[in-house]
Design an enzyme around this catalytic site. Structure first.
Site, PDB file in Angstrom:
ATOM      1  N   GLU A 253      -4.875  -4.820  10.677  1.00 30.11           N
ATOM      2  CA  GLU A 253      -3.881  -3.767  10.865  1.00 30.11           C
ATOM      3  C   GLU A 253      -4.179  -2.982  12.139  1.00 30.11           C
ATOM      4  OE1 GLU A 253      -2.058  -2.726   6.793  1.00 30.11           O
ATOM      5  OE2 GLU A 253      -3.843  -1.496   7.002  1.00 30.11           O
TER       6      GLU A 253
ATOM      7  N   SER B 205       3.842  -1.748  10.366  1.00 31.83           N
ATOM      8  CA  SER B 205       5.292  -1.765  10.588  1.00 31.83           C
ATOM      9  C   SER B 205       5.966  -3.083  10.206  1.00 31.83           C
ATOM     10  CB  SER B 205       5.626  -1.385  12.039  1.00 31.83           C
ATOM     11  OG  SER B 205       5.222  -0.045  12.290  1.00 31.83           O
TER      12      SER B 205
ATOM     13  N   LYS C  92      -0.006   4.223  -0.202  1.00 28.21           N
ATOM     14  CA  LYS C  92      -0.686   5.393   0.391  1.00 28.21           C
ATOM     15  C   LYS C  92      -0.493   6.615  -0.523  1.00 28.21           C
ATOM     16  CE  LYS C  92      -0.179   3.164   4.829  1.00 28.21           C
ATOM     17  NZ  LYS C  92      -0.093   3.259   6.278  1.00 28.21           N
TER      18      LYS C  92
ATOM     19  N   GLU D 256      -6.862   4.602   7.813  1.00 23.13           N
ATOM     20  CA  GLU D 256      -6.677   6.030   7.498  1.00 23.13           C
ATOM     21  C   GLU D 256      -7.945   6.606   6.871  1.00 23.13           C
ATOM     22  OE1 GLU D 256      -2.995   5.418   5.432  1.00 23.13           O
ATOM     23  OE2 GLU D 256      -2.097   4.868   7.352  1.00 23.13           O
TER      24      GLU D 256
ATOM     25  N   ASN E 113       0.858  -1.184   0.000  1.00 20.26           N
ATOM     26  CA  ASN E 113       0.000   0.000   0.000  1.00 20.26           C
ATOM     27  C   ASN E 113       0.897   1.237   0.000  1.00 20.26           C
ATOM     28  OD1 ASN E 113      -1.808   2.048   0.460  1.00 20.26           O
ATOM     29  ND2 ASN E 113      -2.415   1.346   2.516  1.00 20.26           N
TER      30      ASN E 113
ATOM     31  N   GLY F  80       2.778   2.592  10.714  1.00 23.97           N
ATOM     32  CA  GLY F  80       3.692   3.718  10.517  1.00 23.97           C
ATOM     33  C   GLY F  80       4.433   4.149  11.766  1.00 23.97           C
TER      34      GLY F  80
HETATM   35  P1  13P Z   1       3.241   0.621   7.562  1.00 20.83           P
HETATM   36  O1  13P Z   1       3.782  -0.663   6.977  1.00 20.83           O
HETATM   37  O2  13P Z   1       3.911   1.844   6.995  1.00 20.83           O
HETATM   38  O3  13P Z   1       3.195   0.583   9.049  1.00 20.83           O
HETATM   39  O4  13P Z   1       1.707   0.734   7.063  1.00 20.83           O
HETATM   40  C1  13P Z   1       0.873  -0.349   7.193  1.00 20.83           C
HETATM   41  C2  13P Z   1      -0.375  -0.075   6.444  1.00 20.83           C
HETATM   42  O5  13P Z   1      -1.180   0.764   6.836  1.00 20.83           O
HETATM   43  C3  13P Z   1      -0.610  -0.822   5.200  1.00 20.83           C
HETATM   44  O6  13P Z   1      -1.907  -0.634   4.718  1.00 20.83           O
END
Ligand code: 13P
Length: 246
Positions: free
Chosen positions: A163, A209, A11, A95, A9, A169
């Protein structure tokens, strides 16, 4: 067994140049052939990604709207994704739930429309730190999933991504025990509320993470069937995460 699945992802990250670089790195990398790989760039770069990415790796949108067409400024339909050879969509990412205030019913509706239109759905769920500390993790996650189960009986094109919000993050990955416990509870819930077949076949990904350092231990857990990777999917180390079982 369930086919291992790794999603990336991106983002709201990347540019024409960096996304071309990521795609060409994936195109030439040696990837475990038994793993299903799907990457989700920002909507603006879906076509570019599909055009450059080699066959065998699929592309996902990060979101889709629940109407077929019309006066919905800023939205993208299932048909438009399919027209662009985009075969998957993420839905219900925390998010979007938190920042864009999407509720369970809206996520469930979009899941139904996406599945009816023939897309695969990576359905995200997960609790906040406050909810975890109040011992509400399983309740929160299963009620997010229940909204979908009320509308969708066929889970064969749904991949669940667990998640925990506090792990996204933050560099603070769930322990293998924490992740396995929730994944097992989700599978239990699938068995009771959807079907034995859904419990057996549905991939449940862990996200939050995930890195090339922690992926191997997580991948050994019996109910962790892959990962949804954020930050690390933008880096060369994404390949090591795809190859976590090697
Ligand atoms: P991170 O791997 O940056 O923590 O993000 C996880 C995430 O939200 C994947 O959709």
């Amino acid at each position: 067994g369930r086919q291992f699945f790794v999603g990336g992802n991106f983002k709201m990250n990347g540019s024409v140049k960096t996304i071309k670089d990521i795609v060409s790195h994936l195109n030439s990398a040696k990837l475990d052939e038994s793993v299903e790989v799907v990457i989700a760039p920002p909507a603006l770069y879906l076509l570019l990604t599909r055009e450059h990415l080699r066959q065998g790796i699929e592309v996902a949108a990060q979101n889709v709207f629940d109407k077929p067409n019309g006066a919905f400024t800023g939205e993208i339909s299932v048909e438009q994704l399919k027209d662009s050879n985009i075969t998957w969509t993420l839905l219900g990412h925390s998010e979007r739930r938190v920042i864009l205030q999407e509720d369970d019913a809206f996520v469930a509706n979009k899941t139904k429309v996406a599945l009816d239109g023939g897309l695969g759905v990576i359905l995200c769920c997960g609790e906040s730190l406050e909810q975890r500390e109040a011992n509400k993790t399983i309740d929160v996650v299963t009620s997010q999933l229940k909204a979908v189960a009320d509308k969708c009986k066929d889970w064969s094109k749904i991949v669940i991504a667990y998640e925990p919000i506090w792990a996204i993050g933050t560099g603070k990955v769930a322990t293998t025990e924490q992740a396995q416990e929730v994944h097992a509870a989700i599978r239990d819930w699938l068995k009771k509320e959807v079907s034995g077949e859904a419990a057996e076949k549905t991939r449940i990904l862990y996200g939050g993470s995930v890195s090339e350092k922690n992926c191997k231990e997580l991948a050994k857990q019996p109910d962790i069937d892959g990962f949804l990777v954020g930050g690390a999917s933008l880096k060369p180390a994404f390949v090591d995460i795809i190859n976590a079982n090697q």
